[in-house]
Design a protein around this motif. Structure first.
Motif, short mmCIF file in Angstrom:
data_model
loop_
_atom_site.label_atom_id
_atom_site.label_comp_id
_atom_site.label_asym_id
_atom_site.label_seq_id
_atom_site.Cartn_x
_atom_site.Cartn_y
_atom_site.Cartn_z
N ALA A 13 41.14 41.13 40.65
CA ALA A 13 40.45 39.84 41.19
C ALA A 13 38.90 39.89 40.49
O ALA A 13 38.47 38.64 40.32
N LYS A 14 38.38 41.01 40.24
CA LYS A 14 36.95 40.81 39.56
C LYS A 14 37.25 40.41 38.19
O LYS A 14 36.30 39.57 37.69
N ASN A 15 38.19 40.59 37.45
CA ASN A 15 38.48 39.98 36.33
C ASN A 15 38.54 38.47 36.22
O ASN A 15 38.16 37.65 35.45
N ARG A 16 39.20 38.02 37.23
CA ARG A 16 39.77 36.74 37.34
C ARG A 16 38.27 35.93 37.68
O ARG A 16 38.10 34.72 37.18
N GLY A 165 33.52 42.97 46.82
CA GLY A 165 33.21 43.90 45.89
C GLY A 165 33.17 45.24 46.54
O GLY A 165 33.62 46.12 45.87
N ASP A 166 32.81 45.60 47.53
CA ASP A 166 32.50 46.97 48.29
C ASP A 166 33.63 47.20 49.25
O ASP A 166 33.21 48.25 49.98
N LEU A 229 29.53 43.32 57.40
CA LEU A 229 30.79 43.98 57.20
C LEU A 229 30.98 45.05 57.43
O LEU A 229 30.45 45.86 56.12
N ASP A 230 31.59 45.92 58.37
CA ASP A 230 32.03 47.45 58.19
C ASP A 230 33.26 47.49 57.36
O ASP A 230 33.00 48.77 56.42
N SER A 231 34.38 46.83 57.58
CA SER A 231 35.60 47.25 57.01
C SER A 231 36.38 46.02 57.07
O SER A 231 36.28 45.07 57.68
N VAL A 232 37.52 46.08 56.51
CA VAL A 232 38.59 45.03 56.54
C VAL A 232 39.91 46.12 56.74
O VAL A 232 40.32 46.89 56.06
#
Length: 275
Positions: A13-16, A165-166, A229-232
């Motif tokens: 996703a980062k490259n996109r 990103g994180d 945002l703590d987590s997904v």
């Protein structure tokens, strides 16, 4: 019946996101997408990719973008939900009572995969409304028995949407992304609305479930102040965002079966809800 073949190599996703900043449209392979005016008639995926490029270049709203695809033979399924309610919002937040979520499903002809687009539009015409850091979040979710994520292509972003990103924000039941609402307003927020979009390429399970059983879930989270945002996490219906406690946040969400989306139109929720 569509096949279940998938390409093995997955674009990150980062490259996109990096490519989108320079090209203005999601890249799916290293090869260039043929122009609509080429001698060879473009396939449904090429037309869709071209529509994303034009959507960005011309600053189309979701209705203009849908019309472009419909005129080129794309059989779109749509579900639009508008939230309305009382006025009087405090500073540093969008008016969640004037928010519309748009879901567009395109069962791309002659492809092994389909695509779902999640767009939103928030009325920020009140001078007290607005966006600020931290980032907002949007999710697309589904039951993993009903859909699986296509490997390549698999995601595209609007100008101010990107991967988180994180956090590990991709799972078997969907993806969560971040939206820089502050950057949007600083650059494009002069028309009284704030809007953006992103989408996923999915492989529907046509063999075991019909369109009246396959369901898509979308959420838009607006946060401000000290909320983080703590987590997904991931449930059977998609990503779940674990945010720090506090009142400086609201979420708008909707869900729809593919079959109901054929009816189109707007579905309004006029209840006077707390944000």
């Amino acid at each position: 019946m569509k096949g279940n073949s998938q390409q093995e190599e997955k674009l990150s996703a980062k490259n996109r996101r990096k490519f989108l900043k320079t090209a203005g449209v999601a890249a799916v392979t290293a090869a260039s997408t043929p122009a609509i005016t080429s001698a060879t008639k473009p396939d449904s995926h090429e037309v869709y990719e071209q529509s994303l490029k034009l959507r960005d270049q011309n600053d189309w709203d979701v209705y203009q973008w849908r019309r472009y695809l419909a005129k080129r033979g794309h059989n779109l399924k749509t579900h639009d939900k508008t939230f309305t309610g009382r006025s009087g919002v405090s500073a540093q937040r969008f008016d969640c009572y004037q928010c519309t979520l748009f879901v567009t499903f395109d069962d791309l002809a002659y492809e092994d995969y389909a695509v779902v687009d999640f767009s939103w539009e928030i009325d920020q015409s009140d001078s007290d409304d607005g966006g600020q850091a931290p980032l907002d979040y949007a999710t697309i979710g589904y039951d993993s028995d009903h859909y699986s994520k296509n490997q390549s292509p698999y995601v595209y972003y609007g100008n101010y949407v990107s991967d988180i990103g994180d956090q590990d924000s991709e799972g078997a039941t969907g993806i969560a992304v971040e939206w820089d609402d502050e950057a949007y307003l600083n650059n494009e927020g002069s028309d009284g609305t704030a809007s953006d979009y992103w989408g996923m390429y999915l492989i529907p399970n046509y063999s075991d479930y019909d369109e009246w059983e396959r369901k898509i879930y979308v959420d838009l989270h607006h946060i401000w102040g000290d909320i983080k945002l703590d987590s997904v996490g991931f449930s059977t219906t998609g990503p779940t965002l674990n945010l720090t406690s506090g009142t400086e946040k609201w979420v708008r969400e909707t869900e729809t079966f593919e079959g109901y989306m054929d009816e189109g139109g707007q579905h309004k929720d006029t209840r006077d809800k707390e944000c």
